[in-house]
Design an enzyme around this catalytic site. Structure first.
Site, PDB file in Angstrom:
ATOM      1  N   GLY A 110       0.511  -1.190   0.176  1.00 22.81           N
ATOM      2  CA  GLY A 110       0.317   0.470  -0.533  1.00 22.81           C
ATOM      3  C   GLY A 110       0.905   1.180   0.119  1.00 22.81           C
ATOM      4  O   GLY A 110       0.039   1.862   0.015  1.00 22.81           O
ATOM      5  N   GLY A 134       4.280  -3.353  -2.794  1.00 23.93           N
ATOM      6  CA  GLY A 134       4.433  -3.863  -4.029  1.00 23.93           C
ATOM      7  C   GLY A 134       5.259  -2.267  -4.588  1.00 23.93           C
ATOM      8  O   GLY A 134       6.594  -2.741  -5.671  1.00 23.93           O
ATOM      9  N   ARG A 135       4.518  -1.893  -4.865  1.00 19.39           N
ATOM     10  CA  ARG A 135       4.717  -0.584  -5.497  1.00 19.39           C
ATOM     11  C   ARG A 135       5.749  -0.030  -5.120  1.00 19.39           C
ATOM     12  O   ARG A 135       6.845   0.269  -6.241  1.00 19.39           O
ATOM     13  CB  ARG A 135       3.377   0.167  -5.961  1.00 19.39           C
ATOM     14  CG  ARG A 135       3.048   1.495  -7.283  1.00 19.39           C
ATOM     15  CD  ARG A 135       1.758   2.772  -6.803  1.00 19.39           C
ATOM     16  NE  ARG A 135       0.703   1.693  -6.633  1.00 19.39           N
ATOM     17  CZ  ARG A 135       0.993   1.177  -7.859  1.00 19.39           C
ATOM     18  NH1 ARG A 135       0.613   2.022  -9.224  1.00 19.39           N
ATOM     19  NH2 ARG A 135      -1.026   0.516  -8.331  1.00 19.39           N
ATOM     20  N   TYR A 192       3.546  -2.338 -12.170  1.00 19.67           N
ATOM     21  CA  TYR A 192       1.598  -2.457 -12.490  1.00 19.67           C
ATOM     22  C   TYR A 192       2.043  -1.457 -13.268  1.00 19.67           C
ATOM     23  O   TYR A 192       1.735  -0.909 -14.140  1.00 19.67           O
ATOM     24  CB  TYR A 192       0.995  -2.140 -11.188  1.00 19.67           C
ATOM     25  CG  TYR A 192       0.761  -2.569 -10.439  1.00 19.67           C
ATOM     26  CD1 TYR A 192       0.342  -3.893 -10.161  1.00 19.67           C
ATOM     27  CD2 TYR A 192       1.363  -1.805  -9.018  1.00 19.67           C
ATOM     28  CE1 TYR A 192       0.045  -4.288  -8.801  1.00 19.67           C
ATOM     29  CE2 TYR A 192       1.741  -2.330  -7.671  1.00 19.67           C
ATOM     30  CZ  TYR A 192       0.644  -3.665  -7.535  1.00 19.67           C
ATOM     31  OH  TYR A 192       0.561  -3.719  -6.604  1.00 19.67           O
ATOM     32  N   CYS A 222      -5.989   3.058 -31.301  1.00 20.68           N
ATOM     33  CA  CYS A 222      -6.597   4.010 -32.540  1.00 20.68           C
ATOM     34  C   CYS A 222      -8.054   4.041 -31.746  1.00 20.68           C
ATOM     35  O   CYS A 222      -9.218   3.687 -31.737  1.00 20.68           O
ATOM     36  CB  CYS A 222      -7.648   3.106 -33.370  1.00 20.68           C
ATOM     37  SG  CYS A 222      -6.167   1.885 -34.738  1.00 20.68           S
ATOM     38  N   GLU A 266       3.804  -6.743   3.368  1.00 15.83           N
ATOM     39  CA  GLU A 266       3.858  -7.267   0.883  1.00 15.83           C
ATOM     40  C   GLU A 266       3.926  -6.048   0.795  1.00 15.83           C
ATOM     41  O   GLU A 266       2.736  -5.840   0.049  1.00 15.83           O
ATOM     42  CB  GLU A 266       3.073  -8.594   1.057  1.00 15.83           C
ATOM     43  CG  GLU A 266       0.794  -8.187   1.808  1.00 15.83           C
ATOM     44  CD  GLU A 266       1.076  -9.165   1.087  1.00 15.83           C
ATOM     45  OE1 GLU A 266       1.336 -10.028   1.517  1.00 15.83           O
ATOM     46  OE2 GLU A 266      -0.529  -9.426   1.621  1.00 15.83           O
TER      47      GLU A 266
HETATM   48  C1  LIG Z   1      -3.172  -8.915  -1.622  1.00 23.68           C
HETATM   49  C2  LIG Z   1      -2.200  -8.272  -1.173  1.00 23.68           C
HETATM   50  N1  LIG Z   1      -0.855  -7.696  -1.194  1.00 23.68           N
HETATM   51  C3  LIG Z   1      -0.274  -7.125  -1.577  1.00 23.68           C
HETATM   52  C4  LIG Z   1      -0.256  -5.939  -2.423  1.00 23.68           C
HETATM   53  C5  LIG Z   1       1.096  -4.993  -2.617  1.00 23.68           C
HETATM   54  O1  LIG Z   1      -0.084  -4.031  -2.887  1.00 23.68           O
HETATM   55  P1  LIG Z   1       0.995  -2.569  -3.652  1.00 23.68           P
HETATM   56  O2  LIG Z   1       1.899  -2.582  -4.353  1.00 23.68           O
HETATM   57  O3  LIG Z   1       0.441  -1.210  -3.065  1.00 23.68           O
HETATM   58  O4  LIG Z   1       2.565  -1.501  -2.158  1.00 23.68           O
HETATM   59  C6  LIG Z   1      -1.142  -6.227  -3.434  1.00 23.68           C
HETATM   60  C7  LIG Z   1      -2.204  -5.244  -4.242  1.00 23.68           C
HETATM   61  O5  LIG Z   1      -2.896  -5.190  -5.121  1.00 23.68           O
HETATM   62  C8  LIG Z   1      -2.596  -6.684  -2.705  1.00 23.68           C
HETATM   63  O6  LIG Z   1      -3.567  -7.095  -3.092  1.00 23.68           O
END
Ligand SMILES: Cc1ncc(COP(=O)(O)O)c(C=O)c1O
Length: 406
Positions: free
Chosen positions: A234, A274-275, A379, A350, A272
Protein backbone atom coordinates in the site's frame (compact mmCIF):
# COMPACT_ATOMS: atom_id res chain seq x y z
CA UNK A 1 14.54 5.98 -4.32
CA UNK A 2 16.89 8.17 -6.27
CA UNK A 3 16.33 8.24 -10.03
CA UNK A 4 19.65 7.88 -11.86
CA UNK A 5 18.66 9.92 -14.89
CA UNK A 6 22.13 10.23 -16.47
CA UNK A 7 22.71 6.45 -16.35
CA UNK A 8 19.29 5.67 -17.80
CA UNK A 9 19.44 8.40 -20.45
CA UNK A 10 22.82 7.09 -21.57
CA UNK A 11 21.34 3.58 -21.81
CA UNK A 12 18.48 4.99 -23.91
CA UNK A 13 20.94 6.69 -26.28
CA UNK A 14 22.95 3.45 -26.58
CA UNK A 15 19.85 1.36 -27.25
CA UNK A 16 18.64 3.88 -29.83
CA UNK A 17 22.01 3.86 -31.59
CA UNK A 18 22.12 0.04 -31.65
CA UNK A 19 18.56 -0.30 -32.84
CA UNK A 20 18.52 2.44 -35.44
CA UNK A 21 14.72 2.23 -35.72
CA UNK A 22 12.15 3.94 -33.55
CA UNK A 23 12.99 2.88 -30.01
CA UNK A 24 10.42 1.46 -27.65
CA UNK A 25 11.71 -0.14 -24.47
CA UNK A 26 11.42 -0.70 -20.78
CA UNK A 27 14.64 -0.07 -18.88
CA UNK A 28 15.12 -1.37 -15.35
CA UNK A 29 17.90 0.05 -13.19
CA UNK A 30 18.87 -3.03 -11.16
CA UNK A 31 21.68 -1.47 -9.03
CA UNK A 32 19.26 1.31 -8.02
CA UNK A 33 16.61 -1.31 -7.21
CA UNK A 34 19.06 -3.25 -5.03
CA UNK A 35 20.09 -0.10 -3.14
CA UNK A 36 16.47 0.95 -2.64
CA UNK A 37 15.38 -2.48 -1.43
CA UNK A 38 18.27 -2.62 1.05
CA UNK A 39 17.45 0.88 2.35
CA UNK A 40 13.79 -0.09 2.69
CA UNK A 41 14.65 -3.28 4.55
CA UNK A 42 16.99 -1.39 6.90
CA UNK A 43 14.27 1.11 7.66
CA UNK A 44 11.91 -1.58 8.99
CA UNK A 45 12.93 -2.44 12.56
CA UNK A 46 12.17 -5.74 14.27
CA UNK A 47 9.42 -7.13 14.38
CA UNK A 48 8.54 -5.78 10.93
CA UNK A 49 9.37 -8.14 8.04
CA UNK A 50 9.33 -7.41 4.32
CA UNK A 51 7.78 -9.54 1.60
CA UNK A 52 7.60 -8.42 -2.03
CA UNK A 53 4.21 -8.63 -3.80
CA UNK A 54 5.29 -10.17 -7.11
CA UNK A 55 2.19 -8.90 -8.90
CA UNK A 56 3.88 -5.48 -9.10
CA UNK A 57 6.57 -6.88 -11.40
CA UNK A 58 7.62 -10.53 -11.59
CA UNK A 59 10.38 -10.26 -14.22
CA UNK A 60 13.17 -12.64 -13.27
CA UNK A 61 16.05 -10.13 -12.97
CA UNK A 62 13.84 -8.01 -10.69
CA UNK A 63 13.02 -10.99 -8.47
CA UNK A 64 16.66 -12.10 -8.45
CA UNK A 65 17.74 -8.62 -7.37
CA UNK A 66 15.22 -8.65 -4.54
CA UNK A 67 15.60 -12.26 -3.42
CA UNK A 68 18.66 -11.63 -1.27
CA UNK A 69 17.04 -8.67 0.46
CA UNK A 70 13.39 -9.45 1.16
CA UNK A 71 12.15 -12.13 3.57
CA UNK A 72 9.92 -13.73 0.98
CA UNK A 73 7.51 -13.24 -1.89
CA UNK A 74 3.75 -12.89 -2.03
CA UNK A 75 1.89 -14.58 -4.92
CA UNK A 76 -1.71 -13.96 -5.88
CA UNK A 77 -2.27 -16.79 -8.34
CA UNK A 78 -1.09 -20.31 -9.08
CA UNK A 79 0.86 -18.90 -12.02
CA UNK A 80 2.81 -16.52 -9.79
CA UNK A 81 3.24 -19.20 -7.15
CA UNK A 82 4.68 -21.75 -9.57
CA UNK A 83 6.91 -19.14 -11.22
CA UNK A 84 8.30 -18.05 -7.85
CA UNK A 85 8.81 -21.61 -6.60
CA UNK A 86 10.50 -22.68 -9.84
CA UNK A 87 13.05 -19.88 -9.41
CA UNK A 88 13.46 -19.82 -5.63
CA UNK A 89 13.28 -23.30 -4.17
CA UNK A 90 13.51 -22.30 -0.54
CA UNK A 91 12.23 -18.72 -0.34
CA UNK A 92 9.18 -18.32 1.92
CA UNK A 93 6.03 -17.75 -0.13
CA UNK A 94 2.54 -16.49 0.66
CA UNK A 95 -0.55 -17.12 -1.45
CA UNK A 96 -3.33 -14.55 -1.31
CA UNK A 97 -6.09 -13.17 -3.51
CA UNK A 98 -9.84 -13.70 -3.89
CA UNK A 99 -11.43 -16.54 -5.87
CA UNK A 100 -8.81 -19.23 -5.38
CA UNK A 101 -9.68 -22.42 -7.25
CA UNK A 102 -9.33 -25.92 -5.79
CA UNK A 103 -6.34 -26.45 -8.07
CA UNK A 104 -4.71 -23.30 -6.70
CA UNK A 105 -5.34 -24.31 -3.12
CA UNK A 106 -3.92 -27.78 -3.78
CA UNK A 107 -0.87 -26.23 -5.50
CA UNK A 108 -0.31 -24.04 -2.45
CA UNK A 109 -0.35 -27.16 -0.22
CA UNK A 110 1.93 -29.06 -2.58
CA UNK A 111 4.42 -26.22 -3.07
CA UNK A 112 4.60 -25.63 0.66
CA UNK A 113 3.52 -22.01 1.00
CA UNK A 114 4.48 -20.64 4.36
CA UNK A 115 1.13 -18.93 4.85
CA UNK A 116 -2.07 -19.00 2.88
CA UNK A 117 -4.29 -15.92 3.19
CA UNK A 118 -7.92 -17.00 3.26
CA UNK A 119 -10.57 -14.66 1.86
CA UNK A 120 -13.91 -16.25 2.80
CA UNK A 121 -15.70 -19.01 4.66
CA UNK A 122 -16.38 -20.80 1.37
CA UNK A 123 -12.68 -20.82 0.53
CA UNK A 124 -11.88 -22.04 4.02
CA UNK A 125 -14.32 -24.94 3.69
CA UNK A 126 -12.75 -26.04 0.41
CA UNK A 127 -9.25 -25.64 1.79
CA UNK A 128 -10.15 -27.83 4.78
CA UNK A 129 -11.29 -30.63 2.45
CA UNK A 130 -8.19 -30.34 0.26
CA UNK A 131 -5.74 -30.23 3.19
CA UNK A 132 -7.44 -33.25 4.79
CA UNK A 133 -7.39 -35.19 1.55
CA UNK A 134 -3.69 -34.42 1.04
CA UNK A 135 -2.95 -35.04 4.70
CA UNK A 136 -1.10 -31.71 4.92
CA UNK A 137 -1.29 -29.18 7.71
CA UNK A 138 -1.77 -25.67 6.32
CA UNK A 139 -0.89 -22.48 8.18
CA UNK A 140 -3.05 -19.54 7.33
CA UNK A 141 -4.01 -15.97 8.02
CA UNK A 142 -7.59 -14.75 7.81
CA UNK A 143 -7.97 -11.72 5.62
CA UNK A 144 -10.45 -9.30 7.16
CA UNK A 145 -12.37 -6.28 5.95
CA UNK A 146 -13.62 -3.82 8.56
CA UNK A 147 -14.54 -0.14 8.84
CA UNK A 148 -11.59 2.21 9.18
CA UNK A 149 -11.52 5.40 11.20
CA UNK A 150 -11.53 8.77 9.41
CA UNK A 151 -8.53 9.91 7.35
CA UNK A 152 -7.64 6.57 5.79
CA UNK A 153 -9.09 7.10 2.32
CA UNK A 154 -6.73 6.86 -0.64
CA UNK A 155 -7.43 6.66 -4.36
CA UNK A 156 -7.44 2.84 -4.20
CA UNK A 157 -9.10 1.07 -1.30
CA UNK A 158 -9.62 -2.68 -0.92
CA UNK A 159 -11.46 -2.51 2.38
CA UNK A 160 -13.19 -0.34 4.93
CA UNK A 161 -16.18 -0.52 2.58
CA UNK A 162 -17.98 -2.99 0.30
CA UNK A 163 -15.39 -4.87 -1.78
CA UNK A 164 -14.77 -8.49 -2.78
CA UNK A 165 -11.84 -8.78 -0.38
CA UNK A 166 -11.61 -10.48 2.99
CA UNK A 167 -14.08 -11.64 5.61
CA UNK A 168 -16.27 -8.97 7.18
CA UNK A 169 -16.51 -8.86 10.97
CA UNK A 170 -20.13 -10.08 11.03
CA UNK A 171 -19.00 -13.35 9.43
CA UNK A 172 -16.06 -13.91 11.74
CA UNK A 173 -18.03 -15.88 14.39
CA UNK A 174 -19.07 -18.42 11.72
CA UNK A 175 -15.48 -18.66 10.48
CA UNK A 176 -14.16 -19.20 14.02
CA UNK A 177 -16.82 -21.85 14.71
CA UNK A 178 -15.86 -23.69 11.54
CA UNK A 179 -12.15 -23.57 12.41
CA UNK A 180 -12.69 -25.05 15.86
CA UNK A 181 -12.85 -28.62 14.58
CA UNK A 182 -10.21 -28.43 11.84
CA UNK A 183 -7.25 -30.73 12.39
CA UNK A 184 -5.33 -29.68 9.25
CA UNK A 185 -5.79 -25.92 9.42
CA UNK A 186 -3.82 -23.70 11.75
CA UNK A 187 -4.68 -20.02 11.96
CA UNK A 188 -1.57 -18.03 12.81
CA UNK A 189 -3.14 -14.60 12.65
CA UNK A 190 -4.75 -11.96 10.48
CA UNK A 191 -4.16 -10.23 7.17
CA UNK A 192 -5.23 -6.64 6.55
CA UNK A 193 -4.62 -5.10 3.13
CA UNK A 194 -7.20 -2.36 3.07
CA UNK A 195 -5.65 0.23 0.80
CA UNK A 196 -2.94 1.10 -1.71
CA UNK A 197 -1.47 4.44 -2.90
CA UNK A 198 -0.65 5.68 0.59
CA UNK A 199 1.55 8.75 0.15
CA UNK A 200 1.53 10.04 3.72
CA UNK A 201 3.93 8.42 6.21
CA UNK A 202 2.07 9.82 9.23
CA UNK A 203 -1.25 8.41 8.05
CA UNK A 204 0.30 5.03 7.32
CA UNK A 205 1.66 4.91 10.86
CA UNK A 206 -1.83 5.81 12.09
CA UNK A 207 -3.25 2.96 10.01
CA UNK A 208 -0.79 0.51 11.58
CA UNK A 209 -1.84 1.65 15.06
CA UNK A 210 -5.44 1.06 14.10
CA UNK A 211 -4.50 -2.38 12.77
CA UNK A 212 -2.76 -3.25 16.04
CA UNK A 213 -5.82 -2.14 18.06
CA UNK A 214 -8.12 -4.18 15.85
CA UNK A 215 -5.85 -7.24 15.96
CA UNK A 216 -5.52 -7.31 19.76
CA UNK A 217 -9.23 -6.61 20.29
CA UNK A 218 -10.27 -9.51 18.02
CA UNK A 219 -7.64 -11.83 19.44
CA UNK A 220 -8.98 -11.19 22.94
CA UNK A 221 -12.60 -11.50 21.82
CA UNK A 222 -12.04 -14.92 20.22
CA UNK A 223 -9.44 -16.05 22.79
CA UNK A 224 -7.18 -16.85 19.84
CA UNK A 225 -3.46 -17.55 19.90
CA UNK A 226 -2.62 -15.45 16.91
CA UNK A 227 0.97 -14.22 16.61
CA UNK A 228 1.14 -12.96 13.01
CA UNK A 229 -0.22 -9.82 11.46
CA UNK A 230 0.26 -9.12 7.77
CA UNK A 231 -0.37 -5.43 7.14
CA UNK A 232 -0.41 -5.77 3.36
CA UNK A 233 1.22 -3.43 0.89
CA UNK A 234 0.00 0.00 0.00
CA UNK A 235 2.85 2.51 0.12
CA UNK A 236 2.33 4.61 -2.96
CA UNK A 237 4.22 6.53 -5.60
CA UNK A 238 3.36 10.15 -6.23
CA UNK A 239 3.02 10.20 -10.02
CA UNK A 240 1.33 13.60 -10.01
CA UNK A 241 3.98 15.42 -7.97
CA UNK A 242 7.06 13.18 -8.26
CA UNK A 243 9.22 15.56 -6.24
CA UNK A 244 7.18 14.79 -3.11
CA UNK A 245 7.31 11.06 -2.40
CA UNK A 246 6.44 8.98 0.67
CA UNK A 247 8.73 10.03 3.54
CA UNK A 248 10.49 6.75 4.34
CA UNK A 249 12.77 8.29 6.99
CA UNK A 250 9.79 9.62 8.92
CA UNK A 251 7.98 6.31 8.53
CA UNK A 252 10.99 4.42 9.82
CA UNK A 253 11.25 6.68 12.86
CA UNK A 254 7.57 6.13 13.59
CA UNK A 255 7.98 2.37 13.24
CA UNK A 256 10.72 2.45 15.88
CA UNK A 257 8.15 3.97 18.21
CA UNK A 258 5.54 1.35 17.29
CA UNK A 259 7.86 -1.68 17.32
CA UNK A 260 7.80 -2.01 21.12
CA UNK A 261 4.02 -2.03 21.20
CA UNK A 262 3.80 -4.84 18.65
CA UNK A 263 6.54 -6.76 20.47
CA UNK A 264 4.80 -6.34 23.83
CA UNK A 265 1.74 -7.97 22.27
CA UNK A 266 3.88 -10.80 20.85
CA UNK A 267 2.92 -9.92 17.29
CA UNK A 268 5.28 -10.37 14.39
CA UNK A 269 4.35 -8.03 11.58
CA UNK A 270 4.91 -8.39 7.88
CA UNK A 271 4.62 -5.91 5.03
CA UNK A 272 3.94 -7.25 1.54
CA UNK A 273 4.82 -4.23 -0.56
CA UNK A 274 4.67 -4.10 -4.33
CA UNK A 275 4.54 -0.68 -5.99
CA UNK A 276 6.88 1.07 -3.57
CA UNK A 277 9.57 -1.58 -4.06
CA UNK A 278 9.86 -1.62 -7.84
CA UNK A 279 8.07 1.38 -9.40
CA UNK A 280 11.06 3.71 -9.30
CA UNK A 281 13.54 1.29 -10.91
CA UNK A 282 11.60 1.13 -14.19
CA UNK A 283 11.43 3.54 -17.15
CA UNK A 284 9.38 3.37 -20.31
CA UNK A 285 11.09 4.87 -23.36
CA UNK A 286 9.10 5.72 -26.49
CA UNK A 287 10.49 7.46 -29.55
CA UNK A 288 8.58 10.35 -31.10
CA UNK A 289 7.16 9.39 -34.53
CA UNK A 290 5.11 12.45 -35.31
CA UNK A 291 4.11 15.85 -33.96
CA UNK A 292 0.66 17.15 -34.86
CA UNK A 293 -1.59 20.07 -34.09
CA UNK A 294 -5.32 19.62 -33.74
CA UNK A 295 -8.00 22.01 -32.48
CA UNK A 296 -5.34 24.20 -30.88
CA UNK A 297 -3.56 21.38 -29.05
CA UNK A 298 -0.25 19.67 -29.79
CA UNK A 299 0.07 15.90 -29.94
CA UNK A 300 3.40 14.12 -29.66
CA UNK A 301 2.81 10.66 -31.13
CA UNK A 302 5.21 8.00 -29.84
CA UNK A 303 6.14 4.46 -30.79
CA UNK A 304 4.20 2.53 -28.14
CA UNK A 305 1.33 3.64 -25.94
CA UNK A 306 -1.01 2.43 -23.25
CA UNK A 307 -0.92 -1.16 -24.62
CA UNK A 308 2.66 -1.17 -23.24
CA UNK A 309 2.30 1.30 -20.42
CA UNK A 310 -1.22 1.38 -19.01
CA UNK A 311 -0.24 2.90 -15.66
CA UNK A 312 -1.34 6.49 -16.39
CA UNK A 313 -4.71 5.33 -17.76
CA UNK A 314 -5.16 2.85 -14.91
CA UNK A 315 -4.49 5.51 -12.28
CA UNK A 316 -6.03 8.44 -14.14
CA UNK A 317 -2.99 10.69 -14.12
CA UNK A 318 -0.78 12.47 -16.63
CA UNK A 319 2.55 10.67 -16.34
CA UNK A 320 5.71 12.72 -15.74
CA UNK A 321 8.46 12.39 -18.37
CA UNK A 322 11.71 13.77 -19.70
CA UNK A 323 12.76 14.20 -23.30
CA UNK A 324 16.03 12.51 -24.26
CA UNK A 325 17.44 14.40 -27.28
CA UNK A 326 18.62 12.09 -30.09
CA UNK A 327 20.90 13.70 -32.66
CA UNK A 328 20.11 11.50 -35.61
CA UNK A 329 17.90 12.80 -38.39
CA UNK A 330 17.88 10.91 -41.64
CA UNK A 331 15.08 12.48 -43.70
CA UNK A 332 15.54 15.07 -46.46
CA UNK A 333 13.17 17.57 -44.83
CA UNK A 334 13.21 19.79 -41.74
CA UNK A 335 12.86 18.00 -38.44
CA UNK A 336 9.44 18.68 -36.89
CA UNK A 337 9.69 20.11 -33.36
CA UNK A 338 7.89 22.14 -30.73
CA UNK A 339 9.54 24.45 -28.22
CA UNK A 340 8.26 25.97 -24.99
CA UNK A 341 4.75 24.55 -25.38
CA UNK A 342 2.28 22.31 -23.62
CA UNK A 343 1.78 18.94 -25.30
CA UNK A 344 -0.18 15.71 -25.09
CA UNK A 345 2.00 12.61 -25.35
CA UNK A 346 0.09 9.81 -27.05
CA UNK A 347 0.72 6.35 -28.52
CA UNK A 348 -0.08 4.42 -31.68
CA UNK A 349 -3.46 2.97 -30.75
CA UNK A 350 -6.70 3.75 -32.59
CA UNK A 351 -8.36 5.20 -29.51
CA UNK A 352 -8.33 8.71 -28.04
CA UNK A 353 -7.74 7.03 -24.67
CA UNK A 354 -4.20 6.21 -25.70
CA UNK A 355 -2.77 9.16 -23.76
CA UNK A 356 0.32 8.92 -21.55
CA UNK A 357 0.72 12.57 -20.60
CA UNK A 358 -1.72 15.44 -20.94
CA UNK A 359 -1.16 19.18 -21.23
CA UNK A 360 2.46 18.85 -20.09
CA UNK A 361 5.05 21.59 -20.60
CA UNK A 362 8.12 20.80 -22.72
CA UNK A 363 11.19 22.91 -23.45
CA UNK A 364 11.73 21.17 -26.75
CA UNK A 365 10.70 17.91 -28.35
CA UNK A 366 11.48 16.78 -31.87
CA UNK A 367 10.48 13.83 -34.00
CA UNK A 368 13.15 11.20 -33.32
CA UNK A 369 13.73 12.23 -29.67
CA UNK A 370 12.83 9.71 -26.99
CA UNK A 371 10.22 10.44 -24.33
CA UNK A 372 11.30 8.75 -21.09
CA UNK A 373 8.70 8.01 -18.41
CA UNK A 374 10.02 7.21 -14.90
CA UNK A 375 8.19 5.19 -12.20
CA UNK A 376 7.36 2.48 -14.72
CA UNK A 377 8.75 -0.48 -12.78
CA UNK A 378 5.50 -1.61 -11.12
CA UNK A 379 2.03 -2.33 -12.51
CA UNK A 380 3.20 -1.11 -15.90
CA UNK A 381 4.14 -3.57 -18.69
CA UNK A 382 2.47 -6.45 -16.83
CA UNK A 383 -0.92 -4.70 -16.51
CA UNK A 384 -1.02 -3.51 -20.11
CA UNK A 385 -3.33 -4.83 -22.84
CA UNK A 386 -0.38 -5.89 -24.93
CA UNK A 387 -2.25 -7.81 -27.65
CA UNK A 388 -4.50 -4.95 -28.70
CA UNK A 389 -3.59 -4.04 -32.32
CA UNK A 390 -0.70 -6.53 -32.37
CA UNK A 391 2.04 -3.91 -32.31
CA UNK A 392 5.52 -5.25 -31.55
CA UNK A 393 6.26 -5.38 -27.82
CA UNK A 394 8.78 -3.04 -26.20
CA UNK A 395 12.30 -4.31 -25.62
CA UNK A 396 13.16 -5.00 -22.00
CA UNK A 397 16.60 -3.85 -20.92
CA UNK A 398 17.96 -4.65 -17.49
CA UNK A 399 20.76 -2.28 -16.51
CA UNK A 400 23.57 -3.78 -14.41
CA UNK A 401 26.49 -2.09 -12.65
CA UNK A 402 28.15 0.43 -14.97
CA UNK A 403 24.91 0.91 -16.92
CA UNK A 404 25.45 -2.20 -19.10
CA UNK A 405 22.14 -3.51 -20.37
CA UNK A 406 21.11 -7.07 -21.04
C1 LIG B 1 -3.16 -8.75 -1.02
C2 LIG B 1 -2.25 -7.73 -1.56
N1 LIG B 1 -1.06 -7.54 -0.94
C3 LIG B 1 -0.17 -6.63 -1.39
C4 LIG B 1 -0.44 -5.87 -2.51
C5 LIG B 1 0.59 -4.89 -2.98
O1 LIG B 1 0.09 -3.61 -2.86
P1 LIG B 1 1.01 -2.37 -3.25
O2 LIG B 1 1.55 -2.61 -4.59
O3 LIG B 1 0.08 -1.21 -3.17
O4 LIG B 1 2.11 -2.29 -2.22
C6 LIG B 1 -1.67 -6.02 -3.17
C7 LIG B 1 -2.00 -5.20 -4.33
O5 LIG B 1 -3.07 -5.14 -4.83
C8 LIG B 1 -2.58 -6.98 -2.69
O6 LIG B 1 -3.76 -7.18 -3.29
Amino acid sequence: MELRWPVVEEAVRRARAEEGGPLCAYLYDLPALAAHARALKRSLPHPFGLFYAAKANAELPILQTLAGVVDGFEASSQGELEWLRSQFASKPLILSGPGKTDTELAAACRLGVELLHVESLGELRRLALIATELGRRVSLLLRLNFPLGPGHETSLVMGGRATQFGVELEQLPAVMDFLAGQEFLEVKGLHFHLLSHQLDAGRHLGLLEEYLRRFTELRAKYRAEWSHLNVGGGIGINYRAPESQFDLARFSEGLLGLAGRFEAEGVSVRFELGRYVTAACGYYAAEVLDIKRCFGETFVVCRGGTHHFRTPQAQGHSHPFRVVPIEDWRYPFARPKVEGERVNVVGQLCTPKDVLAKDAPVERVRVGDVVLFPYAGAYAWNISHRHFLMHAPPRELFLREGGEAC
